[in-house]
Design a protein around this motif. Structure first.
Motif, PDB file in Angstrom:
ATOM      1  N   ARG A 166       0.955  -1.329   0.087  1.00  0.00           N
ATOM      2  CA  ARG A 166       0.180  -0.038   0.288  1.00  0.00           C
ATOM      3  C   ARG A 166       0.660   1.522   0.323  1.00  0.00           C
ATOM      4  N   LEU A 167       1.720   0.798   0.452  1.00  0.00           N
ATOM      5  CA  LEU A 167       2.740   2.156   0.743  1.00  0.00           C
ATOM      6  C   LEU A 167       3.104   3.167  -0.194  1.00  0.00           C
ATOM      7  N   GLU A 168       3.917   1.834  -0.723  1.00  0.00           N
ATOM      8  CA  GLU A 168       4.933   1.943  -2.763  1.00  0.00           C
ATOM      9  C   GLU A 168       4.156   2.092  -3.592  1.00  0.00           C
ATOM     10  N   ASN A 169       2.660   1.853  -3.495  1.00  0.00           N
ATOM     11  CA  ASN A 169       1.612   1.972  -4.049  1.00  0.00           C
ATOM     12  C   ASN A 169       0.806   2.858  -4.462  1.00  0.00           C
ATOM     13  N   PRO A 170       1.176   3.927  -4.454  1.00  0.00           N
ATOM     14  CA  PRO A 170      -0.618   5.053  -3.953  1.00  0.00           C
ATOM     15  C   PRO A 170      -0.938   5.336  -4.539  1.00  0.00           C
ATOM     16  N   TRP A 171      -1.260   4.769  -5.925  1.00  0.00           N
ATOM     17  CA  TRP A 171      -2.091   4.912  -6.466  1.00  0.00           C
ATOM     18  C   TRP A 171      -3.620   3.958  -6.739  1.00  0.00           C
ATOM     19  N   ILE A 172      -2.835   2.450  -5.951  1.00  0.00           N
ATOM     20  CA  ILE A 172      -3.749   1.666  -5.667  1.00  0.00           C
ATOM     21  C   ILE A 172      -4.712   1.939  -4.147  1.00  0.00           C
ATOM     22  N   LYS A 173      -5.673   2.775  -4.701  1.00  0.00           N
ATOM     23  CA  LYS A 173      -6.976   3.511  -3.301  1.00  0.00           C
ATOM     24  C   LYS A 173      -6.878   2.001  -2.694  1.00  0.00           C
ATOM     25  N   LEU A 174      -7.125   0.697  -3.156  1.00  0.00           N
ATOM     26  CA  LEU A 174      -7.682  -0.295  -2.433  1.00  0.00           C
ATOM     27  C   LEU A 174      -7.492  -1.518  -2.683  1.00  0.00           C
ATOM     28  N   PHE A 175      -6.548  -2.700  -1.829  1.00  0.00           N
ATOM     29  CA  PHE A 175      -6.238  -3.874  -1.797  1.00  0.00           C
ATOM     30  C   PHE A 175      -6.651  -4.941  -0.896  1.00  0.00           C
ATOM     31  N   ASN A 176      -7.479  -5.528  -1.431  1.00  0.00           N
ATOM     32  CA  ASN A 176      -7.146  -6.657  -1.222  1.00  0.00           C
ATOM     33  C   ASN A 176      -6.596  -8.364  -1.371  1.00  0.00           C
ATOM     34  N   SER A 177      -5.987  -9.035  -0.971  1.00  0.00           N
ATOM     35  CA  SER A 177      -5.538 -10.297  -1.116  1.00  0.00           C
ATOM     36  C   SER A 177      -5.487 -11.165  -0.463  1.00  0.00           C
ATOM     37  N   SER A 178      -6.950 -11.848   0.181  1.00  0.00           N
ATOM     38  CA  SER A 178      -6.926 -12.467   1.132  1.00  0.00           C
ATOM     39  C   SER A 178      -8.584 -13.709   1.124  1.00  0.00           C
ATOM     40  N   THR A 179      -9.175 -12.971  -0.020  1.00  0.00           N
ATOM     41  CA  THR A 179     -10.726 -13.414  -0.026  1.00  0.00           C
ATOM     42  C   THR A 179     -10.823 -14.095  -1.596  1.00  0.00           C
ATOM     43  N   HIS A 180     -12.171 -14.506  -2.123  1.00  0.00           N
ATOM     44  CA  HIS A 180     -12.248 -14.560  -3.839  1.00  0.00           C
ATOM     45  C   HIS A 180     -13.333 -14.556  -3.614  1.00  0.00           C
TER      46      HIS A 180
END
Ligand SMILES: [Fe+2]
Length: 645
Positions: free
Chosen positions: A581-595
């Motif tokens: 999240r810190l290194e990619n500020p253009w990504i406003k939402l991020f979730n990689s723990s679900t489907h």
């Protein structure tokens, strides 16, 4: 190569008008008769078969028997869709043919009777009857025709009914064999004609459905949604079936391919995969309930593949025979408006990039990012492709995702810049916006490995003042909402030119699964990033390395039963995600723990993106669906307004 530069909706105007008026007239005549209460006459009218003495095939068995892969619809238009099924060869074998020939379809409202040879082929059962109706009881079919079973295409049936039906309506369809076997009933909606006003359209999108890694509750929930259609962004199948020492498939979801290899190589291997996937009740239900618009990613052929037919994990040499087989079987099983010419070589045998228009609101632009793309810019080794410092070759103009000689890039830029639709929705397989971690590129198999071409696309958008661009993406098994900018580091958010909304996977491993797999060693071959990459990241970062050590020690003492909910493991995962999240500020939402799946609803005022998460894909029942994210993009502004996170 199919000429994609021409108007995607073009077809001989006189033909379209004639067929359209005819179906409309038949519909109004039926309505008139119904309104006057003469239902019996209306039925007789509907069932009349002017040219043939062959009585329409009648159902004699329970629905579904003889149709192990059920039915599917695809590529809806304002006047039809592609309709698909497959007949069990033990019930009936079809016509032998080198190529599928749509002119062999015999519509029952046809003006000229078919030649005797076709009549006898119908009587011999190598054709099936297709029925389309406004209601699922098929008492008053509005369109019927005999269409061949394609024996050399694994017994599939493919019919394009584009031009045959009125717009903005829900239709039911089924197939009946001469033996009286009747398919399950499918349904699809016709769209609003290109250019016409409409107040909204609502469609969903998904990607990455590894059959062995989990059940498909995501697809079951999706089947229930009220939608115009579903977009599949690829990894519909996984070519890898693994070996028990490498993979942790669910006991009842193991697949063995006929070659006995751990991956699909032969035509029967690929067919076995599609056949098996389509026996899943949730995937079948999804196809029965909604039309699907499909493109492929890599696993329909092989992991991280590129031109010329290279599967780098298997061999760095080209394997055109395997690629052609993968193309052919995708064509056989996918209800898409593309043709396949087996006489042409693999890069010419079919063309899947295409466009779909919904009124004046949306043009869905679908690209192919595997058949023509360049090899990996900085080398083919795993750590050249992933978690790499990169190289200048990513900016080389010859480094192309869309292909230098395919014509796709010109076609794509032309669609983006000349489309008259308000929303330009780009169905894009792999992540478009950059993804960095600890100063390195996470994935050069995605657009970061094609940064020169990416910049070219963004500059073209800016130069032509293209507004309302939304990119929908799969591949990374992660949900993301990001801003697209010319200079990702320096440009303020207000300078964004578009938005990217990424969907998580249906089942395939996400980053949390990967972090867990470091310790359990139950490596899944559907990982978005190789396991050694996650291990490498934890070694490079001191804090994460200490966390890994602590977990290993605890495990060594036998204290812990490791699962993704273990507190130490959760902490390690959260640490990794905060760095992203810190290194990619253009990504406003991020979730990689679900489907789960995503829905995009477009109106003249705004686009609304909703992401749903499904609780447990390794359980057969009792799963829950929850709202994960929701955002709005106002018209004419490349802005993400977060409504729910
Ligand atoms: Fe995938």
């Amino acid at each position: 190569m199919v000429d994609r530069m021409k108007d995607p909706d073009s077809k001989p105007a006189h033909l379209e008008r004639r067929v359209f008026l005819k179906s409309l007239l038949a519909g109004s005549a039926l309505l008139l008769l119904e309104n006057t209460g003469i239902d019996r006459i209306a039925q007789a009218f509907a069932q009349e078969s002017p040219w043939t003495s062959i009585p329409p095939f009648q159902p004699q068995h329970p629905p579904g028997l003889g149709f192990p892969q059920s039915v599917a619809a695809g590529d809806p238009t304002a006047s039809g869709a592609i309709l698909w099924t497959r007949i069990d060869p033990s019930i009936q074998t079809g016509l032998a043919a080198t190529q599928v020939d749509s002119s062999l379809i015999q519509w029952l409202d046809g003006e000229t009777p078919p030649p005797d040879s076709i009549v006898s082929a119908i009587n011999n059962g190598t054709f099936v009857l297709l029925e389309i109706a406004n209601s699922p009881d098929f008492k008053k079919p509005i369109l019927r025709g005999y269409t061949p079973i394609w024996k050399d295409y694994d017994q599939v049936v493919k019919v394009d009914v584009d031009g045959k039906l009125p717009p903005r309506s829900l239709y039911y369809y089924r197939f009946i064999t001469q033996t009286g076997h009747v398919s399950p009933t499918g349904r699809f909606k016709t769209l609003v004609p290109a250019g016409q006003d409409l107040s909204s359209t609502r469609f969903a999108y998904i990607s990455c459905q590894d059959f062995s890694s989990g059940y498909f509750p995501v697809l079951n929930y999706l089947a229930e949604e009220e939608l115009d259609f579903v977009v599949h962004l690829g990894d519909y199948i996984y070519e890898s079936v693994g070996k028990s020492i490498y993979q942790d498939p669910l006991p009842d979801r193991k697949i063995t391919v006929p070659s006995g290899e751990s991956k699909a190589f032969t035509i029967e291997d690929y067919r076995t995969l599609y056949r098996t996937y389509r026996t899943d009740p949730d995937l079948r239900r999804l196809h029965e309930n909604h039309a699907m618009v499909s493109i492929w990613d890599d696993h329909e052929f092989a992991n991280d593949s590129y031109y010329p037919a290279v599967a780098p994990d298997d061999n760095t040499a080209s394997n055109p025979v395997r690629r052609q087989v993968a193309n052919r079987v995708w064509y056989e099983y996918t209800p898409a408006r593309v043709t396949f010419d087996p006489k042409k070589e693999f890069a010419e045998s079919l063309c899947i990039y295409r466009t779909l228009r919904i009124g004046n609101l949306c043009e869905l632009i679908l690209t192919d990012q595997r058949l023509y793309r360049s090899s990996h810019a900085c080398g083919s080794g795993t750590l050249d492709r992933y978690f790499t410092k990169g190289c200048t070759a990513v900016n080389d103009p010859k480094q192309s995702m869309l292909g230098i000689h395919s014509g796709q890039k010109e076609w794509f830029l032309n669609r983006l810049t000349t489309s008259k639709a308000q929303w330009k929705i780009w169905a894009n397989e792999v992540q478009f916006t950059p993804l960095k971690l600890l100063g390195r590129w996470m994935n050069l198999d995605a657009w970061d490995g094609f940064a020169g071409e990416r910049l070219d696309i963004i500059r073209t958008l800016k130069k032509n003042h293209v507004k309302n661009l939304i990119t929908i993406t799969g591949d990374l098994h992660t949900f993301e909402a990001s801003l697209i900018k010319e200079d990702f580091k320096k440009d303020a958010d207000r300078k964004a030119v578009g938005v990217e909304f990424m969907v998580g996977s249906v089942t395939s491993s996400n980053v949390l699964d990967l972090v867990t797999q470091i310790f359990t060693k139950s490596q899944s071959l559907s990982n978005p990033l190789p396991l050694e990459v996650i291990e490498k990241i934890t070694q490079v970062d001191k804090e994460m390395a200490q966390q890994v050590k602590a977990i290993k020690e605890e495990k060594h003492k036998g204290i812990t039963e490791l699962s993704s909910s273990h507190p130490l493991l959760k902490k390690l995962f959260e640490n990794l995600i905060s760095l992203i999240r810190l290194e990619n500020p253009w990504i406003k939402l991020f979730n990689s723990s679900t489907h789960g799946y995503c829905i995009l609803e477009l109106s003249p005022a705004k686009a609304t993106w909703t992401a749903y998460s499904v609780s447990d894909i390794r359980k057969k029942s009792g799963t829950k669906k929850t709202l994960l994210f929701q955002c709005e993009v106002p018209k004419d502004k490349a802005k993400i307004r977060i409504l729910h996170k």
